[in-house]
Write an enzyme that holds these catalytic residues in place. Structure first.
Site, PDB file in Angstrom:
ATOM      1  CB  SER A 108      -0.966  -0.050   1.192  1.00  0.00           C
ATOM      2  OG  SER A 108      -1.957   0.934   1.099  1.00  0.00           O
TER       3      SER A 108
ATOM      4  CG  HIS B 175      -5.414  -0.116  -2.082  1.00  0.00           C
ATOM      5  ND1 HIS B 175      -5.736  -1.181  -1.275  1.00  0.00           N
ATOM      6  CD2 HIS B 175      -4.513   0.629  -1.381  1.00  0.00           C
ATOM      7  CE1 HIS B 175      -5.076  -1.082  -0.125  1.00  0.00           C
ATOM      8  NE2 HIS B 175      -4.316  -0.005  -0.176  1.00  0.00           N
TER       9      HIS B 175
ATOM     10  CD  GLU C  82      -7.773  -3.762  -2.148  1.00  0.00           C
ATOM     11  OE1 GLU C  82      -8.469  -4.768  -1.848  1.00  0.00           O
ATOM     12  OE2 GLU C  82      -8.090  -2.601  -1.859  1.00  0.00           O
TER      13      GLU C  82
END
Length: 280
Positions: free
Chosen positions: A131, A173, A200
Site C-alpha cells: 500500500s 489498490h 490488492e
C-alpha cells in the site's frame, strides 16, 4: 572492484492475505532466505504502528519466523537513531507497512534509516512494501489527489520517494479503487514516467538485473505515455487532456519476464523491464 549484489523488491498493492494461504508473505519470507532469517517491519507510514506491528508479528510468527522485530519511528530524531538504522541495515528482509506515504517520507527521507534501507538492498536484502509502502518505493511518489472518471490536469501531485526504482510512479489498490484515471493523470503530465498500478493481494516482484514476476490474486497495469500525443501543456487545470497513443500493458498473476522468466519478453515490454530492474 565488483559491484555489490542487489537484493529484490516485492511491491504489494495492499490488502495482501495475512491469515490464510499468505502466498505473497510466504514468498517474501522465501526471498529473505527462509524463516530462520531476520525480518524487520518498518511501521513509520502508520499512525497506529502498534496495531500494524501486531498484524505482521502474528503473520510472520505463524510462518515460523522467529527472528522478527519492529522498527518504530515517530520523529525524524528516531529516524536518525544509529541503533535503529543498524537494525535495518543488517536485516535479511525489511517489510514496509501501509499507512500514508507522505508521512513515511516526511519521517525517514534523507535520514540514517533511509540510508540503511539502501545499504540493506545493496547488500542483498529483500525489501517489501505494501500500500503506502509500495508507493514510496519509487523515486517519484504519488503523494496526493484523485481523478474519478477521466484524467484531469492538476488533479494529482507527486513527491519524492525512497528511490529504489527510477522513472516509474506506483499506485496501489488499483482496480479495487478504480485508479486508472488517476494514473493516467500522472502519465499525461509526466510522460517520461511509466505508471504502474498494482491490484490488492497482488505483488510485483523485481529482481535486480534479472526479471519481474506477478504474484497473487490480481494483475499489474503498466501505462506508457512516451509515444503519446497530448494537449496537456495547453489546457487549463481540471480539464481533461487529449491522450493519443498511450500504451497499456496488463500483466496478470503468474506473468514472468526477464533473465529468469518463463515468458519471452515482448519488444514493447523490454524497455519497461530494463527500467524497473535497474534498482538502486
Amino acid at each position: 572492484m565488483n559491484e555489490p549484489a542487489r537484493g529484490s523488491l516485492l511491491i504489494i498493492g495492499g490488502g495482501e492475505d495475512r491469515e490464510d494461504d499468505m502466498q505473497i508473505l510466504e514468498r517474501f519470507v522465501a526471498l529473505c532466505g527462509g524463516p530462520d532469517k531476520r525480518i524487520v517491519v518498518l511501521t513509520a507510514a502508520s499512525r497506529v504502528p502498534e496495531k500494524m506491528w501486531a498484524i505482521y508479528d502474528a503473520a510472520f510468527g505463524g510462518m515460523g519466523v522467529a527472528h522478527r522485530g519492529e522498527v518504530r519511528v515517530s520523529s525524524r530524531l528516531d529516524a536518525n537513531d544509529a541503533a535503529k538504522a543498524a537494525e535495518l541495515a543488517r536485516a535479511d528482509g525489511i517489510f514496509i507497512t501501509g499507512g500514508d506515504q507522505k508521512r513515511l517520507l516526511a519521517l525517514i527521507g534523507g535520514t540514517k534509516l533511509d540510508k540503511a534501507l539502501h545499504a540493506a538492498l545493496a547488500r542483498g536484502a529483500s525489501i517489501a512494501g505494501t500500500s503506502a509502502g509500495a508507493s514510496a518505493m519509487s523515486a517519484h511518489m504519488l503523494a496526493d489527489g484523485k481523478a474519478d472518471l477521466h484524467p484531469e490536469k492538476g488533479a494529482v501531485s507527486l513527491g519524492a520517494g525512497i528511490g529504489f526504482v527510477q522513472r516509474v510512479v506506483i499506485d496501489q489498490h488499483f482496480s479495487q479503487r478504480q485508479r486508472l484515471a488517476r494514473l493516467l493523470t500522472v502519465v499525461a503530465q509526466n510522460p517520461y514516467l511509466l505508471g504502474v498500478g498494482i491490484d490488492e493481494d497482488t505483488a510485483l516482484l523485481i529482481e535486480a538485473g534479472g526479471g519481474i514476476e506477478i504474484l497473487g490474486a490480481g494483475a499489474v497495469t503498466v501505462i506508457d505515455g512516451r509515444h503519446m500525443v497530448s494537449n496537456v501543456a495547453d489546457i487549463r487545470n481540471r480539464s481533461v487532456p487529449q491522450m493519443v497513443d498511450v500504451r497499456l500493458h496488463l500483466l496478470p498473476s503468474g506473468s514472468r519476464y526477464g533473465a529468469r522468466g518463463d515468458s519471452a519478453t515482448p519488444a514493447a515490454l523490454a524497455d519497461f523491464l530494463h527500467i524497473v530492474t535497474n534498482i538502486a
